[in-house]
Write an enzyme that holds these catalytic residues in place. Structure first.
Site, PDB file in Angstrom:
ATOM      1  N   SER A  14      -2.920  -6.563  10.772  1.00 28.44           N
ATOM      2  CA  SER A  14      -1.721  -7.356  10.466  1.00 28.44           C
ATOM      3  C   SER A  14      -1.037  -6.838   9.205  1.00 28.44           C
ATOM      4  O   SER A  14      -1.644  -6.111   8.408  1.00 28.44           O
ATOM      5  CB  SER A  14      -2.179  -8.815  10.274  1.00 28.44           C
ATOM      6  OG  SER A  14      -1.166  -9.609   9.723  1.00 28.44           O
ATOM      7  N   ILE A  16       0.585  -5.493   5.965  1.00 28.42           N
ATOM      8  CA  ILE A  16       0.688  -4.216   5.250  1.00 28.42           C
ATOM      9  C   ILE A  16      -0.260  -3.174   5.848  1.00 28.42           C
ATOM     10  O   ILE A  16       0.114  -2.015   6.036  1.00 28.42           O
ATOM     11  CB  ILE A  16       0.388  -4.430   3.738  1.00 28.42           C
ATOM     12  CG1 ILE A  16       1.446  -5.361   3.116  1.00 28.42           C
ATOM     13  CG2 ILE A  16       0.333  -3.102   3.001  1.00 28.42           C
ATOM     14  CD1 ILE A  16       1.195  -5.746   1.664  1.00 28.42           C
ATOM     15  N   SER A 143      -1.642  -6.811  -6.709  1.00 25.80           N
ATOM     16  CA  SER A 143      -0.345  -7.475  -6.591  1.00 25.80           C
ATOM     17  C   SER A 143       0.266  -7.546  -7.983  1.00 25.80           C
ATOM     18  O   SER A 143      -0.460  -7.544  -8.987  1.00 25.80           O
ATOM     19  CB  SER A 143      -0.566  -8.897  -6.056  1.00 25.80           C
ATOM     20  OG  SER A 143       0.576  -9.698  -6.279  1.00 25.80           O
ATOM     21  N   TYR A 156      -5.761 -16.759  -6.617  1.00 25.47           N
ATOM     22  CA  TYR A 156      -5.124 -15.496  -6.193  1.00 25.47           C
ATOM     23  C   TYR A 156      -4.868 -14.592  -7.401  1.00 25.47           C
ATOM     24  O   TYR A 156      -5.236 -13.424  -7.391  1.00 25.47           O
ATOM     25  CB  TYR A 156      -3.820 -15.797  -5.455  1.00 25.47           C
ATOM     26  CG  TYR A 156      -3.222 -14.573  -4.786  1.00 25.47           C
ATOM     27  CD1 TYR A 156      -3.847 -13.993  -3.686  1.00 25.47           C
ATOM     28  CD2 TYR A 156      -2.046 -13.991  -5.248  1.00 25.47           C
ATOM     29  CE1 TYR A 156      -3.311 -12.874  -3.073  1.00 25.47           C
ATOM     30  CE2 TYR A 156      -1.501 -12.875  -4.638  1.00 25.47           C
ATOM     31  CZ  TYR A 156      -2.137 -12.314  -3.553  1.00 25.47           C
ATOM     32  OH  TYR A 156      -1.605 -11.198  -2.950  1.00 25.47           O
ATOM     33  N   LYS A 160      -6.609 -10.946  -7.982  1.00 22.49           N
ATOM     34  CA  LYS A 160      -5.794  -9.729  -8.057  1.00 22.49           C
ATOM     35  C   LYS A 160      -5.905  -9.082  -9.440  1.00 22.49           C
ATOM     36  O   LYS A 160      -5.875  -7.863  -9.568  1.00 22.49           O
ATOM     37  CB  LYS A 160      -4.335 -10.054  -7.708  1.00 22.49           C
ATOM     38  CG  LYS A 160      -4.156 -10.450  -6.241  1.00 22.49           C
ATOM     39  CD  LYS A 160      -4.534  -9.302  -5.331  1.00 22.49           C
ATOM     40  CE  LYS A 160      -4.541  -9.648  -3.866  1.00 22.49           C
ATOM     41  NZ  LYS A 160      -4.937  -8.555  -2.990  1.00 22.49           N
TER      42      LYS A 160
HETATM   43  N1  LIG Z   1       2.406  -9.807   1.657  1.00 19.49           N
HETATM   44  C1  LIG Z   1       2.612  -9.764   0.352  1.00 19.49           C
HETATM   45  O1  LIG Z   1       3.667 -10.195  -0.170  1.00 19.49           O
HETATM   46  C2  LIG Z   1       1.583  -9.155  -0.554  1.00 19.49           C
HETATM   47  C3  LIG Z   1       1.939  -8.908  -1.877  1.00 19.49           C
HETATM   48  C4  LIG Z   1       1.006  -8.370  -2.749  1.00 19.49           C
HETATM   49  C5  LIG Z   1      -0.253  -8.059  -2.282  1.00 19.49           C
HETATM   50  N2  LIG Z   1      -0.580  -8.317  -0.981  1.00 19.49           N
HETATM   51  C6  LIG Z   1      -1.928  -8.018  -0.548  1.00 19.49           C
HETATM   52  O2  LIG Z   1      -1.891  -7.121   0.528  1.00 19.49           O
HETATM   53  C7  LIG Z   1      -3.035  -7.343   1.367  1.00 19.49           C
HETATM   54  C8  LIG Z   1      -2.564  -7.513   2.801  1.00 19.49           C
HETATM   55  O3  LIG Z   1      -1.714  -8.643   2.865  1.00 19.49           O
HETATM   56  P1  LIG Z   1      -0.771  -8.932   4.107  1.00 19.49           P
HETATM   57  O4  LIG Z   1       0.418  -9.596   3.574  1.00 19.49           O
HETATM   58  O5  LIG Z   1      -0.654  -7.722   4.933  1.00 19.49           O
HETATM   59  O6  LIG Z   1      -1.642 -10.059   4.842  1.00 19.49           O
HETATM   60  P2  LIG Z   1      -1.885 -10.373   6.405  1.00 19.49           P
HETATM   61  O7  LIG Z   1      -0.728  -9.992   7.223  1.00 19.49           O
HETATM   62  O8  LIG Z   1      -2.362 -11.787   6.446  1.00 19.49           O
HETATM   63  O9  LIG Z   1      -3.106  -9.412   6.753  1.00 19.49           O
HETATM   64  C9  LIG Z   1      -4.370  -9.657   6.225  1.00 19.49           C
HETATM   65  C10 LIG Z   1      -5.361  -8.729   6.903  1.00 19.49           C
HETATM   66  O10 LIG Z   1      -6.656  -8.968   6.336  1.00 19.49           O
HETATM   67  C11 LIG Z   1      -7.584  -9.076   7.427  1.00 19.49           C
HETATM   68  N3  LIG Z   1      -8.718  -9.911   7.039  1.00 19.49           N
HETATM   69  C12 LIG Z   1      -8.696 -11.171   6.571  1.00 19.49           C
HETATM   70  N4  LIG Z   1      -9.968 -11.609   6.382  1.00 19.49           N
HETATM   71  C13 LIG Z   1     -10.789 -10.592   6.748  1.00 19.49           C
HETATM   72  C14 LIG Z   1     -12.196 -10.429   6.798  1.00 19.49           C
HETATM   73  N5  LIG Z   1     -13.023 -11.394   6.413  1.00 19.49           N
HETATM   74  N6  LIG Z   1     -12.683  -9.251   7.244  1.00 19.49           N
HETATM   75  C15 LIG Z   1     -11.857  -8.272   7.646  1.00 19.49           C
HETATM   76  N7  LIG Z   1     -10.525  -8.348   7.609  1.00 19.49           N
HETATM   77  C16 LIG Z   1     -10.001  -9.505   7.165  1.00 19.49           C
HETATM   78  C17 LIG Z   1      -6.784  -9.698   8.553  1.00 19.49           C
HETATM   79  O11 LIG Z   1      -7.343  -9.374   9.808  1.00 19.49           O
HETATM   80  P3  LIG Z   1      -8.303 -10.319  10.679  1.00 19.49           P
HETATM   81  O12 LIG Z   1      -7.821 -11.727  10.526  1.00 19.49           O
HETATM   82  O13 LIG Z   1      -8.156  -9.755  12.041  1.00 19.49           O
HETATM   83  O14 LIG Z   1      -9.678 -10.113  10.136  1.00 19.49           O
HETATM   84  C18 LIG Z   1      -5.469  -8.950   8.391  1.00 19.49           C
HETATM   85  O15 LIG Z   1      -5.544  -7.700   9.039  1.00 19.49           O
HETATM   86  C19 LIG Z   1      -3.739  -8.565   0.790  1.00 19.49           C
HETATM   87  O16 LIG Z   1      -4.779  -8.137  -0.068  1.00 19.49           O
HETATM   88  C20 LIG Z   1      -2.666  -9.232  -0.028  1.00 19.49           C
HETATM   89  O17 LIG Z   1      -3.190  -9.997  -1.093  1.00 19.49           O
HETATM   90  C21 LIG Z   1       0.306  -8.856  -0.109  1.00 19.49           C
END
Ligand SMILES: NC(=O)c1ccc[n+]([C@@H]2O[C@H](COP(=O)([O-])OP(=O)(O)OC[C@H]3O[C@@H](n4cnc5c(N)ncnc54)[C@H](OP(=O)(O)O)[C@@H]3O)[C@@H](O)[C@H]2O)c1
Length: 258
Positions: A14, A16, A143, A156, A160
C-alpha cells in the site's frame, strides 16, 4: 546502478511502499516485496512484472515477527541467489493521540513497535550479510513529524524521532563499513493512511512523487532526503526555534489561539 542490487521493501502492499515498487519496477531491478497481505502483494508483483523490466517476488511478512524477518531475508537470498543489498522499510502506521480524553500507553507502544521496533528487526536481519560483503544500504522512512513533538502525535512523533536518531547513530557506527545509512523524511503523502485524516494537510504530495524522491535517496550519499521542500523548510525552521517561540507558533496554527 540499481541493476546489481536486491531491494527489499516492507510495507509494499500500500501507499508509499507500493508506489516505490512500481517506480522501481520501471527499471531493471530485483525487488523483494513484503507486507502481511499476501494477495495484495501478488497483485503488485504482477503489475511490476507487467512493466517488463524488474524481477519481483512477494515475501509475506509480519514485520513485528523478529524471527520472521530473518527467515524472510533467507528466503529472499534463496530466491534471487543474492543477499538483500538495499533495505527500505516502509511498513508503518499513524494514529492520532488525545491524551486529555483517552491516554493509552498501549496505543503508543503499538506505534513504537510497528514504526520503530520493526526497523530494528529488519536491520538485524540484513546487516550481517551487508557487513560481510562491505556493501549495502539501509534507507529508513521517518517523517518531518520526527523533528519534534506535535499535538495529536504523541506516539507517532516519538516513533519517528526514534527512527531519525537511531539511523543517525547507526550511520556513524557503520562509517567506512561499506553500508550506507539514510533516512527519508516525507511531509504529507496521499495514501490510504492519510486518507483517514480529518485535518488539513498542507503541501500534500502523491505517493508517486514520494517514490521518486526515495529513488533519488538511493542514488545519493547524503543522510537525509526530505520533501516537499515547501513544508520541510518550514519544519526545519521550526526545529531551530527556542521552545517558547516554537510553542507559540504551534498553538497559533493548530489550536488557532484556543
Ligand atoms: N503518508 C504519509 O503522509 C507519510 C508521511 C511521512 C511518513 N510516512 C511513513 O511512510 C510509511 C508508509 O506509510 P503509507 O502512508 O504508505 O501507509 P499505508 O498506505 O497505510 O501503508 C502501510 C504499509 O505498512 C504495511 N504494514 C502495516 N503493518 C504491518 C506489519 N505488522 N507487518 C508488515 N507490514 C505491515 C501495510 O501492509 P499490510 O497491512 O498488508 O501488512 C502497508 O503496506 C509509514 O512508516 C509512515 O509512517 C507516511
Amino acid at each position: 546502478m540499481l541493476e546489481d542490487e536486491v531491494i527489499w521493501i516492507t510495507g509494499a502492499s500500500s501507499g508509499i511502499g507500493e508506489a516505490l515498487a512500481l517506480e522501481l519496477g520501471k527499471q531493471k531491478t530485483r525487488l523483494a516485496l513484503s507486507a502481511r497481505s499476501g494477495d495484495k502483494l501478488e497483485q503488485l508483483v504482477q503489475r511490476v512484472r507487467a512493466l517488463g523490466q524488474a524481477q519481483a517476488h512477494a515475501f509475506p511478512l509480519d514485520v513485528l515477527d523478529r524471527v520472521g524477518n530473518r527467515s524472510c531475508v533467507a528466503q529472499i537470498r534463496e530466491c534471487f541467489g543474492s543477499e538483500v543489498s538495499i533495505f527500505v522499510p516502509c511498513a508503518g502506521t499513524y494514529k492520532t493521540s488525545d491524551s486529555l480524553h483517552r491516554y493509552s500507553s498501549d496505543e503508543h507502544i503499538q506505534l513504537m513497535q510497528l514504526n520503530f521496533f520493526s526497523l530494528l528487526y529488519g536491520i538485524e536481519a540484513v546487516l550481517p550479510a551487508m557487513l560481510e560483503r562491505k556493501h549495502g544500504q539501509i534507507v529508513g522512512v521517518s517523517s518531518l513529524v520526527g523533528y519534534f513533538g506535535l499535538p495529536r502525535a504523541f506516539g507517532y512523533s516519538a516513533s519517528k524521532g526514534a527512527i531519525i536518531n537511531a539511523l543517525q547513530s547507526l550511520r556513524f557506527e557503520l562509517r567506512n563499513s561499506g553500508v550506507q545509512v539514510k533516512c527519508v523524511n516525507p511531509g504529507f503523502v496521499k495514501t490510504p493512511l492519510t486518507d483517514k485524516n480529518d485535518f488539513e494537510m498542507p503541501f500534500l504530495v502523491t505517493a508517486e512523487f514520494a517514490a521518486r524522491k526515495m529513488i533519488e535517496a538511493l542514488h545519493k550519499e547524503r543522510f537525509e532526503t526530505h520533501f516537499p521542500l515547501s513544508l520541510s523548510l518550514v519544519f526545519k525552521f521550526l526545529r531551530i526555534l527556542p521552545q517558547p517561540l516554537f510553542e507559540w507558533i504551534i498553538k497559533k496554527v493548530v489550536y488557532r489561539g484556543r
